[in-house]
Structures are given as structure tokens and as C-alpha cells.
Design a protein around this motif. Sequence first.
Motif, mmCIF file in Angstrom:
data_model
loop_
_atom_site.group_PDB
_atom_site.id
_atom_site.type_symbol
_atom_site.label_atom_id
_atom_site.label_comp_id
_atom_site.label_asym_id
_atom_site.label_seq_id
_atom_site.Cartn_x
_atom_site.Cartn_y
_atom_site.Cartn_z
ATOM 1 N N GLY A 17 -13.085 -2.392 -0.980
ATOM 2 C CA GLY A 17 -14.738 -2.598 -0.658
ATOM 3 C C GLY A 17 -14.638 -3.081 0.857
ATOM 4 N N ILE A 18 -13.704 -2.739 1.659
ATOM 5 C CA ILE A 18 -13.647 -3.196 3.266
ATOM 6 C C ILE A 18 -13.709 -1.910 4.142
ATOM 7 N N SER A 19 -13.829 -2.119 5.350
ATOM 8 C CA SER A 19 -13.704 -0.864 6.214
ATOM 9 C C SER A 19 -12.401 -0.632 6.699
ATOM 10 N N ALA A 20 -12.252 0.772 6.846
ATOM 11 C CA ALA A 20 -11.093 1.273 7.093
ATOM 12 C C ALA A 20 -10.425 0.662 8.505
ATOM 13 N N SER A 21 -11.251 0.174 9.261
ATOM 14 C CA SER A 21 -10.877 -0.448 10.642
ATOM 15 C C SER A 21 -10.417 -1.822 10.331
ATOM 16 N N GLU A 34 -8.450 -11.243 -1.813
ATOM 17 C CA GLU A 34 -8.605 -10.868 -3.137
ATOM 18 C C GLU A 34 -8.970 -9.819 -3.367
ATOM 19 N N ARG A 35 -10.065 -9.093 -2.589
ATOM 20 C CA ARG A 35 -10.464 -7.864 -2.803
ATOM 21 C C ARG A 35 -9.278 -6.733 -2.507
ATOM 22 N N ILE A 36 -8.467 -6.859 -1.572
ATOM 23 C CA ILE A 36 -7.292 -6.213 -1.149
ATOM 24 C C ILE A 36 -6.316 -6.169 -2.451
ATOM 25 N N ALA A 37 -6.121 -7.127 -2.936
ATOM 26 C CA ALA A 37 -4.961 -7.369 -4.011
ATOM 27 C C ALA A 37 -5.601 -6.520 -5.236
ATOM 28 N N GLN A 38 -6.860 -6.876 -5.457
ATOM 29 C CA GLN A 38 -7.603 -5.969 -6.639
ATOM 30 C C GLN A 38 -7.396 -4.576 -6.363
ATOM 31 N N GLY A 39 -7.673 -3.932 -5.268
ATOM 32 C CA GLY A 39 -7.547 -2.659 -4.889
ATOM 33 C C GLY A 39 -5.903 -2.180 -5.141
ATOM 34 N N LEU A 40 -5.232 -3.025 -4.858
ATOM 35 C CA LEU A 40 -3.772 -2.743 -4.885
ATOM 36 C C LEU A 40 -3.071 -3.120 -6.409
ATOM 37 N N ARG A 92 0.862 -1.220 -0.022
ATOM 38 C CA ARG A 92 -0.088 -0.020 -0.060
ATOM 39 C C ARG A 92 0.786 1.435 0.045
ATOM 40 N N MET A 93 1.796 1.360 0.854
ATOM 41 C CA MET A 93 2.741 2.356 0.901
ATOM 42 C C MET A 93 3.457 2.660 -0.270
ATOM 43 N N ALA A 94 4.042 1.684 -0.786
ATOM 44 C CA ALA A 94 4.690 1.562 -2.106
ATOM 45 C C ALA A 94 3.753 2.194 -3.345
ATOM 46 N N ALA A 95 2.410 1.915 -3.118
ATOM 47 C CA ALA A 95 1.583 2.362 -4.250
ATOM 48 C C ALA A 95 0.878 3.882 -3.777
ATOM 49 N N ASP A 96 1.496 4.540 -2.874
ATOM 50 C CA ASP A 96 1.446 5.684 -2.220
ATOM 51 C C ASP A 96 -0.114 5.946 -2.254
ATOM 52 N N ALA A 97 -0.601 4.936 -1.336
ATOM 53 C CA ALA A 97 -2.140 4.986 -1.176
ATOM 54 C C ALA A 97 -2.210 4.923 0.271
ATOM 55 N N SER A 98 -3.439 5.996 0.696
ATOM 56 C CA SER A 98 -3.695 5.785 2.142
ATOM 57 C C SER A 98 -4.604 4.731 2.559
ATOM 58 N N ALA A 99 -4.443 4.461 3.948
ATOM 59 C CA ALA A 99 -5.382 3.353 4.410
ATOM 60 C C ALA A 99 -6.958 3.449 3.798
ATOM 61 N N GLY A 100 -7.385 4.519 3.987
ATOM 62 C CA GLY A 100 -8.665 4.871 3.737
ATOM 63 C C GLY A 100 -8.959 4.798 2.021
ATOM 64 N N GLU A 101 -7.963 5.251 1.466
ATOM 65 C CA GLU A 101 -8.319 5.054 -0.166
ATOM 66 C C GLU A 101 -8.192 3.420 -0.370
ATOM 67 N N LEU A 102 -7.398 2.688 0.009
ATOM 68 C CA LEU A 102 -7.174 1.065 -0.084
ATOM 69 C C LEU A 102 -8.478 0.552 0.414
ATOM 70 N N ALA A 103 -9.020 0.848 1.590
ATOM 71 C CA ALA A 103 -9.960 0.122 2.177
ATOM 72 C C ALA A 103 -11.325 0.591 1.190
ATOM 73 N N ARG A 104 -11.510 1.881 0.765
ATOM 74 C CA ARG A 104 -12.478 2.242 -0.192
ATOM 75 C C ARG A 104 -12.617 1.483 -1.628
ATOM 76 N N THR A 105 -11.354 1.188 -2.006
ATOM 77 C CA THR A 105 -11.120 0.461 -3.353
ATOM 78 C C THR A 105 -11.597 -0.862 -3.275
ATOM 79 N N SER A 146 -6.891 -1.787 8.687
ATOM 80 C CA SER A 146 -6.072 -1.535 9.896
ATOM 81 C C SER A 146 -5.697 -2.685 10.706
ATOM 82 N N ARG A 147 -6.593 -3.409 10.990
ATOM 83 C CA ARG A 147 -6.628 -4.766 11.740
ATOM 84 C C ARG A 147 -5.725 -5.693 11.068
ATOM 85 N N ILE A 148 -5.989 -5.734 9.781
ATOM 86 C CA ILE A 148 -5.160 -6.829 9.084
ATOM 87 C C ILE A 148 -3.876 -6.328 8.666
ATOM 88 N N GLU A 149 -3.429 -5.021 8.668
ATOM 89 C CA GLU A 149 -2.176 -4.346 8.457
ATOM 90 C C GLU A 149 -1.277 -4.583 9.801
#
Length: 187
Positions: free
Chosen positions: A29-33, A51-57, A14-27, A36-39
Motif C-alpha cells: 500500500g505504498i507507491s513504487a517510487s 510495518e506495511r512493508i513487513a506485512q507485504g513481505l 524482496r528479492m528472496a521472496a521473488d517479488a518485483s518492486a511494483g508487486e511489493l509496493a502494491r501489497t 524505490s527511495r527506501i530501498e
Amino acid sequence: MSASRIGAQIKALRMAADASAGELARTSGISASMLSRIERGLVSPSVETLERIAQGLHVPISRFFGDQARRTDFCHVRAGHGLVVDRIGAVADYRYELLGHLLSGNLFAEPYLVTLLPDAEPYVTFQHPGLKFLYFLSGEVTYRYGAKAVDVRAGDSLLFEATALHGIEAIHSQPVSYLSVVFTLRE
């Protein structure tokens, strides 16, 4: 692989993609909280969530399971500060300057700046395991690889299996210098 290592890999990507946690959560389709717990390794995510996080990244899901956390070698050699190496069996007047090294993993890479000194002679009987990449920085030479001979000059590159006899067959203009990187697998 533990949840903490998967979480750390997700955060690094996520950091390498220069994306905030909120942006990744939104793209994703999971909650930001939840993200955060996963990370932080507090939650072991389902395959569907991964799979959803991978698609977001925009990465394959397999990237979360890589061994990158244990592969942390990094080598920085300032210009002119490479280690001059006396290579056993190397021909006279070929100067080898080691430009870096890596200690982890199963791929061994030897990057050298090779400079032919004024009295250097052609030498076509180099032979060793691995792959070799050459990038010519200056000069013009004829380079032999097995039965093939090619004329090369600054800006040209060669990539080949180093088990065949190879080397400089003729020197046409000096100074000659090139980057030489040999890749071999560790046993």
C-alpha cells in the motif's frame, strides 16, 4: 541503524521472496517510487511504513533491523575436498574431515565428516563445551551419552549437550561414518 542498511535489507528480502518492486509496493500500500527511495536508502521510512512493508513481505518488522549485512560468510567445500584435521586428543583411527567454517558472528560451528578406519576402537570419553549434532551415514554402533546407551544406524541422528561424557561404545557393523556438527558460542 542507517536508512541505507534498512533499505538494503528490505531489497534483499524482496528479492528472496521473488517479488518485483511494483508487486511489493502494491501489497504494502505504498507507491513504487517511495519503495524505490527506501530501498536505495534515500528516505528514512516511518514505523508505519516499515510495518506495511513487513506485512507485504510476510516477515516480522524486526527482520529489517537484523545484522545480516555484516554476516556474509559463505563456505562451499566440494565433495572429497574437506580438510583432514589431526584433532588433538582424538582417538586413533577416527578420521575427521572439516567440511566448512564461518568466521563472523558469535556462533561457532564445526561440521566434520567422521570416518572410523578399520582399526578404530570404541571411545566413550569425548567431553567438551557446546551442542553436538550427529547424523549417521553408514554402519551400526552403540552410542553412549552419560548413563544412556542407544543403538544407531544409517539415517539416525543424535543431538545433545556435549559437556557430558559421550562417544561410540560398541561397533556392530562397518564401515562407520557420520556427520558431526559442534556448536559453541564465541567468548
